[in-house]
Design an enzyme around this catalytic site. Structure first.
Site, short mmCIF file in Angstrom:
data_model
loop_
_atom_site.label_atom_id
_atom_site.label_comp_id
_atom_site.label_asym_id
_atom_site.label_seq_id
_atom_site.Cartn_x
_atom_site.Cartn_y
_atom_site.Cartn_z
N ASP A 20 0.86 -1.18 0.00
CA ASP A 20 0.00 0.00 0.00
C ASP A 20 0.90 1.23 0.00
O ASP A 20 2.11 1.14 0.21
CB ASP A 20 -0.90 -0.05 1.24
CG ASP A 20 -1.77 1.18 1.37
OD1 ASP A 20 -2.43 1.55 0.38
OD2 ASP A 20 -1.78 1.79 2.46
N ASP A 22 -0.27 5.21 1.01
CA ASP A 22 -0.55 6.12 2.12
C ASP A 22 -0.66 5.36 3.44
O ASP A 22 -1.43 4.42 3.56
CB ASP A 22 -1.88 6.87 1.87
CG ASP A 22 -1.81 7.79 0.67
OD1 ASP A 22 -0.81 8.52 0.55
OD2 ASP A 22 -2.74 7.78 -0.14
N ASP A 190 -1.77 -0.88 6.01
CA ASP A 190 -1.93 -0.26 7.32
C ASP A 190 -3.39 -0.21 7.77
O ASP A 190 -3.67 0.32 8.84
CB ASP A 190 -1.37 1.16 7.30
CG ASP A 190 -2.23 2.10 6.45
OD1 ASP A 190 -2.81 3.04 7.00
OD2 ASP A 190 -2.32 1.87 5.23
#
Length: 249
Positions: A20, A22, A190
């Site tokens: 991922d 961000d 995240d």
């Protein structure tokens, strides 16, 4: 699902890694804050709190702008139903993109352990790709400016395909590009969004503790393990297994 032990992580027969962006590779909260501030100023609306931004990141720019726009219209005691939001959506998105691009790379922060971790993964033979819900026009410059593009084979952005995470489709396309089976491709993210996409694609998933998980504790995420850095993930894994070509679905 029980968390994997240290010995289980080192024994995983992994072929590739998907990442991922961000909240995983780069802390882009300042960029979101600047972009949404520009949007608010253009529409004569109040500025949104950074805590709200952090809780809303992860589902794509359209979702972020719609969610923030709804809250700001309500805060300004203006109509904030779906019709009111849609009436302002296009100018809001244009102002958001302009604000994001005007912010440049001045506030970009690569998380600690990212460069080191990607270097270790590369030395262990893992091909890597980025799968993000961020539009390509915003994601690609970030990867290039930070040098992270040098570690990865490709970028699948939020507008690369019609579907985005938590749908598994972008991850499955990423696995195919890496010539790896989903069961042998680790997804590193995240948020619950990343984990849901990984579970649906049947990829193992590692979650970082420092990201933006919609304001919820990372321990609420269905994952195979939680880590403090990508460097820790890289050190936990053994060498990559040979990848085998997979057909695109």
């Amino acid at each position: 699902m029980p968390l994997l032990t240290a010995s289980a992580w080192s024994a995983l027969p992994l072929q590739a890694v998907l990442l991922d962006l961000d909240g995983t590779l780069i802390n882009t909260l300042d960029e979101f804050d600047a972009a949404l501030a520009a949007m608010s100023q253009h529409l004569s609306l109040p500025r949104i709190a950074r805590s709200v931004i952090a809780q809303t990141i992860g589902k794509g720019s359209e979702h972020l702008v719609r969610t923030v726009l709804t809250q700001l219209l309500q805060q300004a005691q203006r109509p904030h139903d779906a019709a009111a939001v849609e009436a302002l959506f296009e100018p809001a998105m244009a102002a958001y993109f302009a604000g994001y691009e005007a912010a440049g790379m001045d506030h970009v922060k690569v998380y600690a352990g990212v460069v080191q971790g990607l270097g270790i993964l590369r030395s262990k033979g893992y091909p890597m790709g980025v799968v993000t819900n961020k539009p390509e026009r915003l994601a690609k410059p970030l990867l290039q400016a930070t040098g992270l593009a040098d570690f990865t084979e490709f970028l699948i952005a939020g507008d690369t395909y019609a579907k985005k995470k938590p749908d598994p489709f972008p991850l499955l396309q990423g696995c195919a590009r890496l010539h790896a089976s989903p069961q042998h491709t680790l997804m590193v993210g995240d948020s619950a969004n990343d984990a849901a996409a990984a579970r649906a694609a049947q990829c193992p998933v590692a979650i970082l503790r420092y990201g933006f998980n919609h304001g919820l504790p990372v321990e609420t995420i269905d994952a195979d393990g939680y880590f403090d850095s990508i460097e820790d993930i890289a050190n936990a894994l053994g060498a990559a297994q040979p990848a085998t070509a997979q057909p695109l679905n």
